[in-house]
Design an enzyme around this catalytic site. Structure first.
Site, PDB file in Angstrom:
ATOM      1  CE  LYS A 127      -3.618   2.333   2.609  1.00 57.45           C
ATOM      2  NZ  LYS A 127      -4.654   2.200   3.632  1.00 57.45           N
ATOM      3  CE  LYS A 172      -6.020   1.799  -0.482  1.00 54.20           C
ATOM      4  NZ  LYS A 172      -6.378   1.913   0.892  1.00 54.20           N
TER       5      LYS A 172
HETATM    6  C1  PBG Z   1      -7.718   3.144   5.645  1.00 56.90           C
HETATM    7  C2  PBG Z   1      -7.956   3.062   4.205  1.00 56.90           C
HETATM    8  C3  PBG Z   1      -7.745   4.039   3.218  1.00 56.90           C
HETATM    9  C4  PBG Z   1      -8.242   3.517   2.035  1.00 56.90           C
HETATM   10  C5  PBG Z   1      -8.702   2.237   2.290  1.00 56.90           C
HETATM   11  N1  PBG Z   1      -8.511   1.959   3.644  1.00 56.90           N
HETATM   12  C6  PBG Z   1      -7.219   5.427   3.347  1.00 56.90           C
HETATM   13  C7  PBG Z   1      -5.856   5.664   3.804  1.00 56.90           C
HETATM   14  O1  PBG Z   1      -5.030   4.748   3.922  1.00 56.90           O
HETATM   15  O2  PBG Z   1      -5.576   6.826   4.100  1.00 56.90           O
HETATM   16  C8  PBG Z   1      -8.300   4.247   0.722  1.00 56.90           C
HETATM   17  C9  PBG Z   1      -9.306   3.749  -0.240  1.00 56.90           C
HETATM   18  C10 PBG Z   1      -9.607   4.659  -1.385  1.00 56.90           C
HETATM   19  O3  PBG Z   1      -9.005   5.717  -1.601  1.00 56.90           O
HETATM   20  O4  PBG Z   1     -10.531   4.302  -2.144  1.00 56.90           O
HETATM   21  N2  PBG Z   1      -6.521   2.700   6.153  1.00 56.90           N
END
Ligand code: PBG
Length: 327
Positions: free
Chosen positions: A198, A251
């Site tokens: 991520k 992601k």
């Molecule tokens: C929370 C989380 C996030 C997303 C999914 N789970 C935001 C972040 O990490 O700040 C983002 C999903 C999206 O942008 O569609 N940890």
């Protein structure tokens, strides 16, 4: 006239031939639909930062999930929109059994047992500061104490009916810890969909606007990955695999197709890609400007994500794609 040993266009001349020879197929069952739920009893309301997506109160959730499943969606991933009054420094609402996610999981498992339920495990929807972990004295994000809480959330969600828990926090060692806690508590059949790779991405912004979870200070670069790095991504995935992840996630998706392709060559585990809020939003915004058709662009981008090596895709376009796809 050219004399060519091979004319590539021969295989493209007929729609039927193109269908026969397509190397990649996008199916309904590949798509996971995100569902936002709120504690408020306000029915459903549109989320302004993610066009076409709504947030549901508990009493409006079941029919929406039922319709998605009936139309061919096999899995949903739940995200909470938490009222300010329930947020605190520690995110303690995250593992309360009467919280919105455990309630929603219980309800959906009872009403639609055949639907695969995934719950996102992280603190940011629940913390006043919007970070995914506990904050230390010098505003650093604490790893090990956060992991302990993630274990509690995972058990709470598994107990409520989650088929897969999906830690999205990027703390070190959380997959192994969560696996152990799940097993110790009898949830040996609850899987882990690990947000393994991520990146610290600007493309999460519309999601954070929806949750009102923009970090109150600093950014997430001390735990989410540097977009410059690819080797490190493979190491993240290897660690999660060793710690017991059932499915590995990359992601965001579209700007990271190289990472998906590289991971495909390194793992035998299924790969999930997340087409995040900003990727989806860019396509809809371009459509609004008349630059291209949203459905064509969404289809092409999702197909590309699969071609890169993803087995399944979390996308806000899940519902609108259904009419274009085979089961
Ligand atoms: C929370 C989380 C996030 C997303 C999914 N789970 C935001 C972040 O990490 O700040 C983002 C999903 C999206 O942008 O569609 N940890």
């Amino acid at each position: 006239m050219l004399t060519l040993p091979l004319r590539m266009r021969r295989n493209r001349k007929l729609d039927a031939l193109r269908k026969l020879l397509a190397e990649t197929h996008l199916k309904k069952a590949d798509l996971i639909a995100p569902l936002f739920v709120t504690e408020e009893n306000s029915g459903s309301r549109p989320i302004s930062s993610i066009p076409g997506i709504s947030c549901y109160s508990i009493d409006t959730l079941t029919p929406v999930a039922k319709a998605l499943h009936k139309d061919g969606i096999q899995a949903v991933i739940l995200f909470p929109i938490i009222h300010k009054k329930y947020k605190d420094e520690q995110g303690s609402r995250a593992y309360q059994v009467d919280g919105i996610i455990p309630k929603a999981l219980k309800l959906l498992k009872k009403e639609i047992p055949s639907l695969c339920l995934i719950s996102d495990i992280a603190l940011d929807p629940y913390t006043t500061h919007g970070h995914d972990g506990l904050v230390g004295a010098s505003l650093e994000i604490l790893n090990d104490p956060t992991v302990a809480i993630l274990g509690k959330i995972a058990i709470c969600h598994a107990e409520a009916g989650a088929d897969l828990v999906a830690p999205s926090d990027m703390m070190d060692g959380r997959i192994g810890y969560i696996r152990k806690q799940l097993d110790l508590n009898g949830f040996t059949n609850t899987g882990i969909l690990a947000y393994s790779i991520k990146y610290a991405s600007c493309f999460y912004s519309p999601f954070r606007a929806a949750l009102q979870s923009h970090p109150a200070f600093g950014n997430k670069k001390t735990y989410q990955m540097d977009p410059a790095n690819a080797q490190e991504a493979i190491l993240e995935a290897e660690l999660d695999e060793k710690e017991g992840a059932d499915i590995l996630m990359v992601k965001p998706a579209s700007n990271y197709l190289d990472i998906i392709a590289k991971l495909k060559n390194h793992t035998t585990r299924p790969i999930c890609a997340y087409q995040v809020s900003g990727e989806y939003g860019m396509i809809l915004a371009a459509h609004e400007k008349g630059l291209f058709d949203a459905d064509d662009a969404l289809y092409e981008s999702l197909l590309s994500i699969k071609r890169a090596g993803a087995d399944i895709i979390i996308t806000y376009a899940a519902k609108r794609m259904l009419s274009l796809l085979d089961s």
